[in-house]
Enzyme design. Structure first.
Site, mmCIF file in Angstrom:
data_model
loop_
_atom_site.group_PDB
_atom_site.id
_atom_site.type_symbol
_atom_site.label_atom_id
_atom_site.label_comp_id
_atom_site.label_asym_id
_atom_site.label_seq_id
_atom_site.Cartn_x
_atom_site.Cartn_y
_atom_site.Cartn_z
ATOM 1 N N ARG B 280 -48.039 -31.540 -48.051
ATOM 2 C CA ARG B 280 -48.833 -31.034 -49.178
ATOM 3 C C ARG B 280 -49.961 -30.184 -48.579
ATOM 4 N NH1 ARG B 280 -53.738 -33.938 -49.935
ATOM 5 N NH2 ARG B 280 -52.774 -35.881 -50.506
ATOM 6 N N HIS B 284 -54.788 -33.219 -53.015
ATOM 7 C CA HIS B 284 -53.884 -34.047 -53.816
ATOM 8 C C HIS B 284 -53.857 -33.537 -55.261
ATOM 9 C CE1 HIS B 284 -52.004 -37.485 -55.701
ATOM 10 N NE2 HIS B 284 -53.060 -37.626 -56.472
ATOM 11 N N TYR B 293 -60.229 -36.625 -45.050
ATOM 12 C CA TYR B 293 -59.243 -37.506 -44.411
ATOM 13 C C TYR B 293 -58.176 -36.797 -43.573
ATOM 14 C CZ TYR B 293 -56.738 -36.262 -48.737
ATOM 15 O OH TYR B 293 -56.163 -35.576 -49.777
HETATM 16 C C1 LIG Z 1 -49.587 -47.224 -60.459
HETATM 17 C C2 LIG Z 1 -50.529 -46.169 -59.992
HETATM 18 N N1 LIG Z 1 -51.482 -46.470 -59.085
HETATM 19 C C3 LIG Z 1 -52.361 -45.532 -58.683
HETATM 20 C C4 LIG Z 1 -52.290 -44.265 -59.170
HETATM 21 C C5 LIG Z 1 -53.302 -43.224 -58.721
HETATM 22 N N2 LIG Z 1 -52.654 -42.207 -57.915
HETATM 23 C C6 LIG Z 1 -52.220 -41.046 -58.456
HETATM 24 S S1 LIG Z 1 -51.365 -40.133 -57.397
HETATM 25 C C7 LIG Z 1 -51.552 -41.253 -56.145
HETATM 26 C C8 LIG Z 1 -50.932 -40.990 -54.804
HETATM 27 C C9 LIG Z 1 -49.467 -40.747 -54.920
HETATM 28 O O1 LIG Z 1 -48.917 -40.481 -53.687
HETATM 29 P P1 LIG Z 1 -47.390 -40.155 -53.491
HETATM 30 O O2 LIG Z 1 -46.560 -41.174 -54.210
HETATM 31 O O3 LIG Z 1 -47.157 -39.979 -52.055
HETATM 32 O O4 LIG Z 1 -47.161 -38.792 -54.265
HETATM 33 P P2 LIG Z 1 -47.870 -37.375 -54.048
HETATM 34 O O5 LIG Z 1 -48.981 -37.287 -55.073
HETATM 35 O O6 LIG Z 1 -48.354 -37.287 -52.660
HETATM 36 O O7 LIG Z 1 -46.843 -36.357 -54.367
HETATM 37 C C10 LIG Z 1 -52.305 -42.332 -56.591
HETATM 38 C C11 LIG Z 1 -52.712 -43.478 -55.763
HETATM 39 C C12 LIG Z 1 -51.282 -43.986 -60.115
HETATM 40 N N3 LIG Z 1 -51.147 -42.755 -60.646
HETATM 41 N N4 LIG Z 1 -50.416 -44.932 -60.504
#
Ligand SMILES: Cc1ncc(C[n+]2csc(CCOP(=O)(O)OP(=O)(O)O)c2C)c(N)n1
Lengths: 329, 386
Positions: B280, B284, B293
């Site tokens: 990415r 985020h 980070y």
């Molecule tokens: C159940 C839940 N916990 C926490 C969050 C908050 N949150 C949103 S995106 C994220 C990180 C997601 O990482 P990843 O699965 O690697 O997907 P990426 O966004 O990197 O594509 C978090 C912790 C959420 N949306 N849903």
């Protein structure tokens, strides 16, 4: 008295820091709580000072966070779990209501679980779905959990420490849209001299009607009281602070004085905490009431899209309207 | 590179003719058909032969979705969106996998799959209501064969699996015209119970579902090492189906591997797990500060693996695209972005009473009473400039 001016979010962080200094068994765990300091920066700097063993970036799994916290607590640690946003506590719901809440009871008192679950609560920040919910009633309905909500910096600082010191599991709600608001914190007090964790508080005295609120809505209640004063009406404002167990004493006294009451919360009304308060006041203060207890709440719909949330959330006018109505009976 | 129950039919091996004549070799850690330098390489198990036009289309898709994505970030910065989740860096994973889908396949996305959405020939404005805050992302997901965005991490993996079980029950697997299902999620999501439960179910019911994990190395601030100590693709083997790692910055490999997996599923051979190894490039979301980070050196190292640049090099070298062509694609992308911008800004705010719409499919006395109360309250402000 030694005071410090802190934003509410910073005050929670300062309280966490002090609890960690006081007790080496206190652990923080959650998603992004380490390097990032949490998405609201509440835990900012704590990992740097206390290390990765005590400020733990967990895998992205809420059931895992709560389930392992329970194991850590059985082992003698005192975990403070951060749930990143209100709407993401549900994957951990089973661990909280079936395990965390019941283990002390099932074990006949031999296994206390001194765990704090911090949850940023409520809306008003223009977020996307699942970031603005008020899930407090789900937890207050479950025996074995203490459920509290801070709403200003001083309470944030002391209540989080009291919650951590408690031998029981505490669900700790933080008013997310007020994180940036500043307030005075009396840092010279102690856990015992601070206002007790499980006690509501009369924050503004008045004679004509009582407004009960907690979390982000206490500000709305105070604003309403200020506005009502201009119209010659004197409102008493009670910050409930503890949602389970409820501390009804100050509420009863207030209603006996004013004869009218409005309860304000962001969560939907149906089977919400306002309903519980109304029922208890009706039962115990029936002959003091001049009018029915009214509720001003979020609607019984899913939390709407951001551009509609101003319509959804209780505001000053809706509270004043309800106060007016209590005078119409 | 394929793990898992090797007795189960995996993707069919290709004839090895192309392997012999391919001199350069790709990254041995993962399936690659286009090196970071834009060198076309082959792979013994996964390869594709595309027409020049198809190569060009993949390039065009990537350029357009990156441009639309940039517009999303700009719109957020200008206050037109509440938040935006950028896909920059992940174009190849999304376009490659998305273009591998057949018309009848169903997609279960996260909130970042703007590129996959584009490949479904869906109006790219669709998710902007969600990010602008005018709706909750509601579109007719069954009609478009592209489900609504999912914010709760990992929830959709189970939906995809259940949907795939339904496909089997409907007898729609077993041939070229069978239906397959694809579930997208991130490396962070791989830790969720829901995702791991979906693996169990998919395996037990031999569901025609492909799990497509974009390992963009971070879940907000947490590096993938906070989710797993072993490569994610290896996890599938423990659940009893094949897992494969593909270079997620290589649109050809992403296409080839996904196509194999989908074909495999639609022919009744059950689930597969694909880990698209990617990065990415931006934050985020627009509320995040990645400098807290991660090191800029790391970002730069990944920039040199850029999916669009390497495809462009390949097109240039093989004279499939010339300067005029690239210019025309850039112009087209700008036009799409301009279009999108105007339409996003023009998205109307919902009418106030919209809060009460669609709470249930049938009327609810409670909701109707609240609607009436709200309408009266709202009307009391009319003319007062509220
Ligand atoms: C159940 C839940 N916990 C926490 C969050 C908050 N949150 C949103 S995106 C994220 C990180 C997601 O990482 P990843 O699965 O690697 O997907 P990426 O966004 O990197 O594509 C978090 C912790 C959420 N949306 N849903």
């Amino acid at each position: 008295m030694m005071t410090d001016t802190l934003r509410i979010g910073q005050a929670v962080g300062a309280g966490l820091r002090r609890a960690m200094e006081d007790d080496p068994k206190v652990l923080l765990m959650g998603e992004d709580v380490g390097k990032l300091g949490g998405v609201f920066r509440v835990t900012d700097g704590l990992q740097k000072d206390f290390g990765e063993d005590r400020v733990i970036d967990t895998p992205l799994a809420e059931s895992g966070i709560l389930g392992t916290a329970i194991g850590l607590a059985i082992r003698g640690w005192r975990p403070v779990c951060e749930i990143q946003f209100n709407g993401f506590v549900y994957p951990a719901f089973d661990q909280i209501v079936c395990q965390l809440a019941k283990m002390h009871y099932r074990s006949q008192g031999t296994v206390p679980l001194p765990i704090v679950v911090r949850i940023p609560c409520g809306g008003g920040i223009g977020a996307v779905e699942h970031h603005s919910e008020s899930p407090e009633a789900y937890f207050a309905h479950t025996a074995g959990l203490k459920v509290v909500s801070c709403s200003d910096s001083n309470d944030a600082y002391w209540m989080i420490q009291q919650a951590i010191a408690s031998q029981d599991p505490v669900i700790f709600f933080e008013p997310l849209r007020r994180y940036q608001e500043k307030g005075e914190v009396d840092t010279s007090g102690s856990l015992d001299t601070a206002h007790p964790l499980l006690a509501s508080k009369v924050e503004r005295e008045g004679t004509d009607a009582t407004v009960v609120a907690w979390g982000s809505m206490t500000k709305v209640a105070h604003d309403a009281a200020t506005a009502a004063a201009e119209d010659g009406r004197s409102l008493e404002v009670i910050n409930l602070r503890t949602l389970s167990p409820l501390d009804m004493g100050p509420v009863y006294e207030s209603v006996k004085k004013t004869g009218r009451m409005v309860v304000v919360h962001e969560a939907p009304s149906n089977v919400g905490i306002g309903a519980e308060i109304a029922a208890r006041v009706t039962q115990d203060c029936f002959y003091s009431l001049e009018s029915p207890v009214l509720r001003v709440t979020g609607y019984d719909t899913p939390y709407p899209a951001a551009r509609l949330e101003e319509d959804y959330l209780p505001d000053l006018d809706r509270v004043l309207d309800a106060v007016d109505r209590t005078f119409g009976y | 590179m394929v793990n898992g129950d090797q007795n189960r039919a995996g993707p069919k091996k290709k004839a090895s003719t192309r392997r012999k004549k391919a001199a350069p070799t790709g990254d041995s850690e993962m399936v690659q058909l286009l090196t970071a330098d834009g060198e076309r390489v082959s792979h013994p198990e996964y390869d594709v032969s595309l027409t020049d036009q198809q190569y060009r289309d993949l390039y065009r898709d990537m350029v357009i979705v990156r441009r639309l994505d940039t517009e999303g970030t700009a719109l957020q910065r200008q206050g037109q969106l509440g938040i935006w989740a950028s896909l920059q860096g992940q174009e190849a994973a999304q376009i490659g996998s998305g273009r591998a889908l057949a018309k009848q396949d169903m997609v279960f996305p996260t909130y970042r799959e703007h590129g996959v959405l584009w490949t479904r020939d869906i109006d790219p404005i669709m998710p902007f209501g969600l990010f602008r805050g005018v709706d909750l992302g509601g579109w007719d997901s069954r009609k478009y064969k592209f489900q609504m965005y999912t914010i709760v991490i990992g929830a959709q993996a189970l939906h995809a699996t259940g949907y795939a079980m339904g496909v089997t029950k409907d007898g729609k697997v077993g041939g070229d015209d069978g239906e397959a299902v694809i579930a997208y999620f991130g490396d962070g999501a791989s830790s969720q119970g829901d995702v791991n439960e979906s693996f169990v179910w998919a395996n037990v019911y031999n569901a025609p579902v492909v799990f497509f994990c974009q390992n963009n190395q971070y879940a907000i601030s947490e590096p993938v090492i906070r989710q797993s100590r072993t490569p994610l693709y290896k996890r599938a083997s423990g659940f009893g189906f094949p897992g494969v790692r593909v270079d997620g910055n290589d649109v050809l490999a992403s296409y080839a591997v996904t196509k194999h997996a989908l074909d495999n599923a639609r022919h009744g051979n059950g689930p597969m797990f694909i880990e698209a190894y990617t990065y990415r490039m931006g934050a985020h979301t627009t509320t995040d500060d990645p400098t807290r980070y991660r090191e800029s050196g790391e970002v730069e190292a990944w920039r040199s693996k850029d999916p669009i640049a390497r495809m462009r090099t390949f097109l240039e070298r093989s004279t499939i695209g010339d300067a005029d062509y690239f210019q025309s694609i850039d112009d087209e992308a700008d036009q799409h972005a301009l279009d999108l911008r105007e339409r996003v800004i023009a998205l109307p705010d919902p009418v106030p009473g919209a809060i009460f719409e669609n709470v249930f499919s049938e009327a609810s006395p409670l909701v109707e009473a609240e609607r009436a109360e709200f309408t009266e309250y709202h009307a009391s402000f009319e003319g007062s400039g509220h």
